[in-house]
Each structure stands twice: as C-alpha cells, then as structure tokens.
Design a protein around this motif. Structure first.
Motif, PDB file in Angstrom:
ATOM      1  N   MET A  10       0.657   4.888   1.075  1.00  0.00           N
ATOM      2  CA  MET A  10      -0.179   5.751   1.900  1.00  0.00           C
ATOM      3  C   MET A  10       0.203   7.205   1.664  1.00  0.00           C
ATOM      4  SD  MET A  10      -0.139   3.269   5.216  1.00  0.00           S
ATOM      5  CE  MET A  10       1.621   2.927   5.048  1.00  0.00           C
ATOM      6  N   SER A  67       3.854   0.666   2.529  1.00  0.00           N
ATOM      7  CA  SER A  67       3.564  -0.131   3.720  1.00  0.00           C
ATOM      8  C   SER A  67       4.648  -1.161   3.993  1.00  0.00           C
ATOM      9  CB  SER A  67       2.215  -0.833   3.565  1.00  0.00           C
ATOM     10  OG  SER A  67       2.228  -1.685   2.429  1.00  0.00           O
ATOM     11  N   ASP A  68       5.422  -1.502   2.975  1.00  0.00           N
ATOM     12  CA  ASP A  68       6.470  -2.501   3.091  1.00  0.00           C
ATOM     13  C   ASP A  68       7.818  -1.825   2.882  1.00  0.00           C
ATOM     14  OD1 ASP A  68       7.072  -5.734   1.423  1.00  0.00           O
ATOM     15  OD2 ASP A  68       8.246  -4.604   2.891  1.00  0.00           O
ATOM     16  N   GLN A  94       0.843  -1.192   0.000  1.00  0.00           N
ATOM     17  CA  GLN A  94       0.000   0.000   0.000  1.00  0.00           C
ATOM     18  C   GLN A  94       0.874   1.236   0.000  1.00  0.00           C
ATOM     19  OE1 GLN A  94      -2.426  -0.736   3.524  1.00  0.00           O
ATOM     20  NE2 GLN A  94      -4.150  -1.276   2.208  1.00  0.00           N
TER      21      GLN A  94
END
Length: 123
Positions: free
Chosen positions: A5, A25-26, A3
């Motif tokens: 963000m 997100s990673d 994701q």
C-alpha cells in the motif's frame, strides 16, 4: 497474496523534496528485496532504492546522496525521502518486492508491487 500500500508523490519544483511510503499488508512477509523502482516518461524502468533481507539499503547511482530509504518498524512502513529533485526524477514510482537481493536499487523478479505514485518535477 501481499499488498503493498503506497502513498505520497506529488508535484514540486526542481530542488524540492517529496516522501513516498509503502506498507506491506502482511507484517510477516520478509522478502529478499523491497523498495522502489520508477518508470520515467519515455525511458525504461529504473531501480531507485531498496532494502535487502538484512535491512541494508541499496541505491541507484543516480539518486545516491539525494534519496534516502528508511523504515519505521513499529508502523511496518517503509519511506523514500527524496531531496534535490530534478526534472529527470519525474515518473511513476512503484513499491515492489522480490526474491533476489537488490542491485542498483532494483528488486528483480518481483513478486508484488503497488499501484504507483506519480512524482512530477517541473518549473
């Protein structure tokens, strides 16, 4: 699944400044290209600015000298600092990442993209 963000955006007058941010997100995700494209009203998708896999910035000609892409590695966040904004810069800005090196600030063949941030420049 990664994701992206996003935050930032808003409304400013011509000549104003805004900053967008994007956080994957990673933190192990290392794409060949990650940056922003925009979708202006009544115009086609445009690349804005992106990093290649080596962290080198690439910009669309229309934003060179006005926009700066940067990153805070400690926060795993990427920023788009936009200055001297003009009416034609208005539109939805999307953080996106893909497997090909950027060209004209654009990441082709996008694997992931964010929800977008609205930038409105008007007097």
């Amino acid at each position: 699944q990664v994701q992206l963000m996003e935050s930032g955006g808003g409304s400013v007058q011509p000549g104003g400044s805004l900053t967008l941010s994007c956080t994957p997100s990673d933190d192990t995700y290392k794409p060949a290209c990650i940056g922003w494209y925009r979708l202006p009203r009544d115009r086609v998708r445009e690349g804005v600015a992106a990093f290649d896999a080596d962290g080198r910035p690439d910009y669309a000609d229309s934003v060179k000298g006005r926009f700066t892409i940067s990153k805070d590695n400690a926060k795993r966040t990427m920023f788009l600092h936009m200055t001297d904004l003009q009416v034609e810069d208005s539109g939805m800005y999307y953080c996106a990442a893909g497997p090909f090196s950027p060209r004209g600030g654009y990441c082709a063949g996008q694997d992931y993209w964010g929800e977008g941030s609205l930038v409105t420049v008007s007097s």
